[in-house]
Structure formats: structure tokens, C-alpha cells
Motif scaffolding. Structure first.
Motif, PDB file in Angstrom:
ATOM      1  N   PRO A  10       4.282-158.856 -54.108  1.00  0.00           N
ATOM      2  CA  PRO A  10       3.399-157.838 -54.665  1.00  0.00           C
ATOM      3  C   PRO A  10       1.948-158.018 -54.262  1.00  0.00           C
ATOM      4  O   PRO A  10       1.145-157.148 -54.512  1.00  0.00           O
ATOM      5  N   VAL A  11       1.602-159.118 -53.666  1.00  0.00           N
ATOM      6  CA  VAL A  11       0.215-159.376 -53.281  1.00  0.00           C
ATOM      7  C   VAL A  11       0.124-159.374 -51.761  1.00  0.00           C
ATOM      8  O   VAL A  11       0.899-160.042 -51.081  1.00  0.00           O
ATOM      9  N   GLY A  12      -0.821-158.621 -51.240  1.00  0.00           N
ATOM     10  CA  GLY A  12      -1.069-158.637 -49.807  1.00  0.00           C
ATOM     11  C   GLY A  12      -0.109-157.797 -48.990  1.00  0.00           C
ATOM     12  O   GLY A  12      -0.029-157.970 -47.782  1.00  0.00           O
ATOM     13  N   LEU A  13       0.631-156.871 -49.626  1.00  0.00           N
ATOM     14  CA  LEU A  13       1.583-156.068 -48.872  1.00  0.00           C
ATOM     15  C   LEU A  13       0.882-155.166 -47.858  1.00  0.00           C
ATOM     16  O   LEU A  13       1.396-154.939 -46.771  1.00  0.00           O
ATOM     17  N   ALA A  14      -0.284-154.636 -48.212  1.00  0.00           N
ATOM     18  CA  ALA A  14      -1.001-153.773 -47.273  1.00  0.00           C
ATOM     19  C   ALA A  14      -1.388-154.549 -46.016  1.00  0.00           C
ATOM     20  O   ALA A  14      -1.259-154.050 -44.899  1.00  0.00           O
ATOM     21  N   GLU A  15      -1.852-155.772 -46.198  1.00  0.00           N
ATOM     22  CA  GLU A  15      -2.206-156.600 -45.055  1.00  0.00           C
ATOM     23  C   GLU A  15      -0.976-156.952 -44.238  1.00  0.00           C
ATOM     24  O   GLU A  15      -1.002-156.958 -42.996  1.00  0.00           O
ATOM     25  N   LEU A  16       0.137-157.265 -44.925  1.00  0.00           N
ATOM     26  CA  LEU A  16       1.376-157.552 -44.216  1.00  0.00           C
ATOM     27  C   LEU A  16       1.820-156.352 -43.377  1.00  0.00           C
ATOM     28  O   LEU A  16       2.226-156.502 -42.221  1.00  0.00           O
ATOM     29  N   ALA A  17       1.727-155.157 -43.973  1.00  0.00           N
ATOM     30  CA  ALA A  17       2.149-153.956 -43.267  1.00  0.00           C
ATOM     31  C   ALA A  17       1.295-153.713 -42.027  1.00  0.00           C
ATOM     32  O   ALA A  17       1.809-153.461 -40.934  1.00  0.00           O
ATOM     33  N   ALA A  18      -0.022-153.789 -42.202  1.00  0.00           N
ATOM     34  CA  ALA A  18      -0.925-153.531 -41.080  1.00  0.00           C
ATOM     35  C   ALA A  18      -0.731-154.557 -39.967  1.00  0.00           C
ATOM     36  O   ALA A  18      -0.692-154.222 -38.776  1.00  0.00           O
ATOM     37  N   SER A  19      -0.582-155.827 -40.335  1.00  0.00           N
ATOM     38  CA  SER A  19      -0.431-156.868 -39.316  1.00  0.00           C
ATOM     39  C   SER A  19       0.919-156.761 -38.623  1.00  0.00           C
ATOM     40  O   SER A  19       1.035-157.026 -37.427  1.00  0.00           O
ATOM     41  N   ALA A  20       1.958-156.350 -39.371  1.00  0.00           N
ATOM     42  CA  ALA A  20       3.281-156.206 -38.771  1.00  0.00           C
ATOM     43  C   ALA A  20       3.267-155.145 -37.682  1.00  0.00           C
ATOM     44  O   ALA A  20       3.815-155.345 -36.586  1.00  0.00           O
ATOM     45  N   VAL A  21       2.634-153.997 -37.956  1.00  0.00           N
ATOM     46  CA  VAL A  21       2.573-152.930 -36.962  1.00  0.00           C
ATOM     47  C   VAL A  21       1.686-153.337 -35.796  1.00  0.00           C
ATOM     48  O   VAL A  21       1.979-153.027 -34.640  1.00  0.00           O
ATOM     49  N   ALA A  22       0.604-154.056 -36.087  1.00  0.00           N
ATOM     50  CA  ALA A  22      -0.291-154.500 -35.016  1.00  0.00           C
ATOM     51  C   ALA A  22       0.416-155.464 -34.068  1.00  0.00           C
ATOM     52  O   ALA A  22       0.174-155.458 -32.856  1.00  0.00           O
ATOM     53  N   ARG A  23       1.303-156.303 -34.608  1.00  0.00           N
ATOM     54  CA  ARG A  23       2.020-157.269 -33.772  1.00  0.00           C
ATOM     55  C   ARG A  23       3.103-156.600 -32.938  1.00  0.00           C
ATOM     56  O   ARG A  23       3.539-157.161 -31.931  1.00  0.00           O
ATOM     57  N   ALA A  24       3.566-155.442 -33.358  1.00  0.00           N
ATOM     58  CA  ALA A  24       4.682-154.797 -32.675  1.00  0.00           C
ATOM     59  C   ALA A  24       4.361-153.327 -32.443  1.00  0.00           C
ATOM     60  O   ALA A  24       4.890-152.452 -33.133  1.00  0.00           O
ATOM     61  N   PRO A  25       3.461-153.032 -31.511  1.00  0.00           N
ATOM     62  CA  PRO A  25       3.085-151.632 -31.286  1.00  0.00           C
ATOM     63  C   PRO A  25       4.285-150.803 -30.856  1.00  0.00           C
ATOM     64  O   PRO A  25       5.172-151.265 -30.139  1.00  0.00           O
ATOM     65  N   ALA A  26       4.307-149.550 -31.324  1.00  0.00           N
ATOM     66  CA  ALA A  26       5.428-148.655 -31.018  1.00  0.00           C
ATOM     67  C   ALA A  26       5.282-148.091 -29.612  1.00  0.00           C
ATOM     68  O   ALA A  26       4.170-147.951 -29.085  1.00  0.00           O
ATOM     69  N   PRO A  27       6.394-147.746 -28.976  1.00  0.00           N
ATOM     70  CA  PRO A  27       6.309-147.089 -27.667  1.00  0.00           C
ATOM     71  C   PRO A  27       5.752-145.676 -27.821  1.00  0.00           C
ATOM     72  O   PRO A  27       5.661-145.154 -28.930  1.00  0.00           O
ATOM     73  N   ASP A  28       5.414-145.062 -26.713  1.00  0.00           N
ATOM     74  CA  ASP A  28       4.920-143.688 -26.731  1.00  0.00           C
ATOM     75  C   ASP A  28       5.642-142.903 -25.640  1.00  0.00           C
ATOM     76  O   ASP A  28       5.073-142.555 -24.613  1.00  0.00           O
ATOM     77  N   ARG A  29       6.909-142.670 -25.876  1.00  0.00           N
ATOM     78  CA  ARG A  29       7.710-141.916 -24.911  1.00  0.00           C
ATOM     79  C   ARG A  29       8.798-141.156 -25.658  1.00  0.00           C
ATOM     80  O   ARG A  29       9.192-141.522 -26.763  1.00  0.00           O
ATOM     81  N   HIS A  30       9.272-140.114 -25.040  1.00  0.00           N
ATOM     82  CA  HIS A  30      10.316-139.300 -25.646  1.00  0.00           C
ATOM     83  C   HIS A  30      11.593-140.111 -25.823  1.00  0.00           C
ATOM     84  O   HIS A  30      11.876-141.040 -25.069  1.00  0.00           O
ATOM     85  N   ASP A  31      12.365-139.746 -26.846  1.00  0.00           N
ATOM     86  CA  ASP A  31      13.651-140.380 -27.161  1.00  0.00           C
ATOM     87  C   ASP A  31      13.506-141.848 -27.545  1.00  0.00           C
ATOM     88  O   ASP A  31      14.460-142.620 -27.423  1.00  0.00           O
ATOM     89  N   SER A  32      12.331-142.232 -28.023  1.00  0.00           N
ATOM     90  CA  SER A  32      12.120-143.639 -28.367  1.00  0.00           C
ATOM     91  C   SER A  32      11.959-143.795 -29.875  1.00  0.00           C
ATOM     92  O   SER A  32      11.762-142.822 -30.610  1.00  0.00           O
ATOM     93  N   PHE A  33      12.037-145.052 -30.307  1.00  0.00           N
ATOM     94  CA  PHE A  33      11.934-145.405 -31.708  1.00  0.00           C
ATOM     95  C   PHE A  33      11.186-146.733 -31.795  1.00  0.00           C
ATOM     96  O   PHE A  33      11.374-147.609 -30.942  1.00  0.00           O
ATOM     97  N   PRO A  34      10.338-146.913 -32.812  1.00  0.00           N
ATOM     98  CA  PRO A  34       9.558-148.157 -32.911  1.00  0.00           C
ATOM     99  C   PRO A  34      10.405-149.328 -33.423  1.00  0.00           C
ATOM    100  O   PRO A  34      10.232-149.816 -34.536  1.00  0.00           O
TER     101      PRO A  34
END
Length: 382
Positions: free
Chosen positions: A14-38
Motif C-alpha cells: 500500500p505504500v509507494g505503489l505510484a513510484e513502483l508503477a512509474a519505475s516499472a514502466v520506465a524500466r520496460a518501455p512499450a513498443p510503438d508498432r502495429h499489432d504489438s503489446f507492451p
């Protein structure tokens, strides 16, 4: 079959979930192409406990979908939106589905689907239907087999627990969470959008699947019950708010990198963009409070969230225009960070029935007996 991306189980915190979420996405950037999934980004969110986090603590989550968890949920959605709007769209759909299950599901249904969330299944809400061959329907009680499809389904092929509405023989709509095998029944060929390319949005055909009793969530037409149907829009506004902040960050970063930040015209545009971002944040903060504070204030909450929809959309469009004018042609080149951010935000801002939402809010304002200064606040500060 196994879920098509790795699962790392970590207890939701319950503590620091926002930071965990932001850092998780920053560590694993999503692709930017058709038919793809992050894939990597969603695996990172799962590993950080974010898929179970919407559940109440009694069901193994962090309570993000409770009134007490509203601020944390808002910050989680904003943080993910800043990192990648396609990821934010998919995660917001997961949260929306679990919120509906928690509100309307029976105890056995809640327990079953909470276990699925803890086990790493990705949920989503798919309600849009193609004009042809027709919408999703469920057969009579004696033979409850599905026919039809859902369109504009984000996470198609990866969401293994979609919440859908299916038309009953009497015309009412029943919420269902239909277990799907990964990488099945999805057609992504029609999603060739300007932005949000990595959202794996497509059409999913459910024809032939049999509905079990524990697949049903709530009573017929619960999905459309107000104020929660319309007021729940505050969650996607929080994701959009994060996207606006990302555009502003790219805008500011470009001026700093090019040494153009001292120009008074550039300063003026940056100031306007900062005003837009803060306007969005303030509206989202208030909308989240009004939509989740128990008891929810009914028509008032729906009207305010509708105003917030218009305000956030306007803020996003202004932020994009101001950033593109400041950055110039280079902001339209794929190598520039603003190019994808602006594309994704412009696409995600296209939400259904904006004019109807604004008209409904205006009706509330016109017909309310409260003075204008007290429409959204019960009292003024002393």
C-alpha cells in the motif's frame, strides 16, 4: 496454454505503489508498432504487485478500488500514463474490470476472480461492438452459449479475463467475465491507428463459448447503473493527465536542450502548457474524490466528472499544440520523444460521446437549486 508474458508474484504494497508503477514502466518501455503489446511493461507491473493491487486487502490486494485507496489509485494511473499511455489504457481497463467485479459480483464470483488476479491474469472491459455481424449475445438458460464479438478491445490476445456485456434473450445486458486462452480469438488487423499502436486493440469473437454460472457478474443491466457507469470515467482521465505531464516534460526538456528556454515567446507557451497540465491535475483530483467518496453524490458526481472530461481533453489538446509550436518540425520526427507522446495522447483523448457528457453536465448546472459557488463544494473555507 500459459499467459504469454512472464509472471513474478510480489505482494501488493500500500505504500509507494505510484513510484513502483512509474519505475516499472520506465524500466520496460512499450513498443510503438502495429499489432504489438507492451509485454515487458505489463510483466513489470505484475511483478510489482500492481495487478492484484486494486483488490481489497482481505482478498490479497492493496485496496486501490476502495474509497480510501482513491488517491493512491489516481497517482498510480497518472504515473503509468506519464510512462506510456498504451500501458496506462490497458492497466486502467484491468482496474475498471476489477472495480465492477468488486461492486456487483457475488461473494463466490469475487473470490474466484480475485484469485485469478493474484495468479497474474490480466482483466479488461470490452463493451464496444461491431455493426456487423452483430453484438455479443447469450443463449437461453438451457443453452447459454455466446454468439458475436466485441470490437476496439484493448489487450486482445493478452487479456485473459475480459469483462463484457452480452445481450440476454429479453434484451437486457448481462456482465460476464469470460475466461480466454492467451493469443486466441483476437484479430488486430483493423487497428491501424495514429497513436496507441502498442495497445493490441482489435476484435474478439466469442462465438461458441459456453457461459458458466460463476462467469456472471451482478444482475442484468448493472453495468449501466449510475452514477458509477459515468463517474468511473475519472480513472481514464487520470491516465490522460499523466500523458499531458509527459508532453509537458518533453516540451520543457527540448527548450533546455536547445538553449531556447529564455526566449519570452517560448516562456509564454511553456507557462500556458504548465497551466493546462495543472488544470487537468486539479480536475482529476476532485473528480476522483466525488466519484468514490461514500455515499457517492449521484447526479452531482456524474456532472462533475463530465466537466472534468471536457477540461482534461482541452488541456491535452492545448498541451500538444503548445509543445509542437515550441519544438517545431523536429517534434514530428520519429526520433524526437514528443512525436510518439503527442500521437498517443491525441488518440487517447478521443473518448465516446464528449458532447453528450458536456450537455448532461450543463443540464445539471442549469437545473440545480444550489448557488453556482456551491455546485461542487458544500461549504466555502472560512
Amino acid at each position: 496454454m500459459t499467459i504469454p508474458f512472464p509472471i513474478a508474484q510480489v505482494n501488493a504494497r500500500p505504500v509507494g505503489l505510484a513510484e513502483l508503477a512509474a519505475s516499472a514502466v520506465a524500466r520496460a518501455p512499450a513498443p510503438d508498432r502495429h499489432d504489438s503489446f507492451p509485454v515487458e511493461a505489463m510483466a513489470a507491473l505484475r511483478g510489482a504487485g500492481l495487478l492484484a493491487a486494486p483488490l481489497p486487502e482481505a482478498l490479497g490486494g492493496a485496496g486501490l478500488c476502495t474509497p480510501a485507496g482513491t488517491e493512491r489509485l489516481r497517482d498510480v494511473l497518472r504515473g503509468i500514463g506519464r510512462g506510456n499511455l498504451a500501458v496506462g489504457r490497458i492497466y486502467e481497463g484491468h482496474v475498471n474490470a476489477l472495480a465492477l467485479v468488486l461492486r456487483y459480483g457475488s461473494d463466490p464470483v469475487r473470490a474466484r476472480l480475485a484469485a485469478d488476479a493474484r495468479a497474474g491474469h490480466l482483466f479488461g472491459v470490452w463493451n464496444t461492438e461491431p455493426a456487423e455481424p452483430g453484438g455479443l449475445a447469450i443463449g437461453p438458460e438451457a443453452d447459454p452459449v455466446l454468439t458475436g464479438a466485441k470490437s476496439y478491445a484493448s489487450g486482445a490476445g493478452y487479456v485473459t479475463r475480459p469483462l463484457v456485456t452480452a445481450r440476454l434473450p429479453d434484451g437486457r445486458r448481462q456482465m460476464l467475465v469470460v475466461p480466454l486462452d492467451p493469443e486466441s480469438r483476437a484479430d488486430l488487423s483493423g487497428w491501424r491507428a495514429h497513436g496507441m499502436r502498442a495497445s493490441a486493440t482489435g476484435t474478439v469473437d466469442f462465438t461458441g463459448l459456453r457461459v458458466n454460472p460463476l462467469d456472471r457478474v451482478g444482475a442484468p443491466d448493472d453495468y449501466y447503473r449510475q452514477p458509477f457507469f459515468a463517474a468511473g470515467a475519472w480513472r481514464f482521465l487520470a491516465v490522460q493527465c499523466g500523458g499531458i505531464e509527459a508532453v509537458l516534460e518533453a516540451h520543457r526538456g527540448h527548450l533546455a536542450a536547445t538553449g531556447r528556454g529564455a526566449d519570452p515567446h517560448q516562456r509564454a507557451r511553456l507557462g500556458q502548457a504548465a497551466t493546462a497540465a495543472e488544470t487537468a491535475r486539479l480536475f482529476v483530483e476532485r473528480a476522483g474524490h466525488m466519484a468514490t467518496a461514500e455515499p457517492v453524490s449521484g447526479d452531482r458526481a456524474v456532472a462533475y466528472v463530465a466537466l472534468a472530461r471536457g477540461a482534461v481533453e482541452r488541456a491535452g489538446l492545448d498541451a500538444i499544440e503548445l509543445a509542437q509550436r515550441s519544438v517545431g518540425l523536429s517534434g514530428f520526427l520519429e526520433a524526437h520523444p514528443l512525436e510518439r507522446l503527442a500521437r498517443d495522447l491525441a488518440t487517447y483523448l478521443r473518448q465516446p460521446a464528449p458532447d453528450g457528457a458536456l450537455a448532461g453536465a450543463a443540464t445539471y448546472v442549469a437545473e440545480s437549486e444550489a448557488p453556482v459557488h456551491a455546485l461542487w463544494h458544500d461549504s466555502e473555507p472560512a
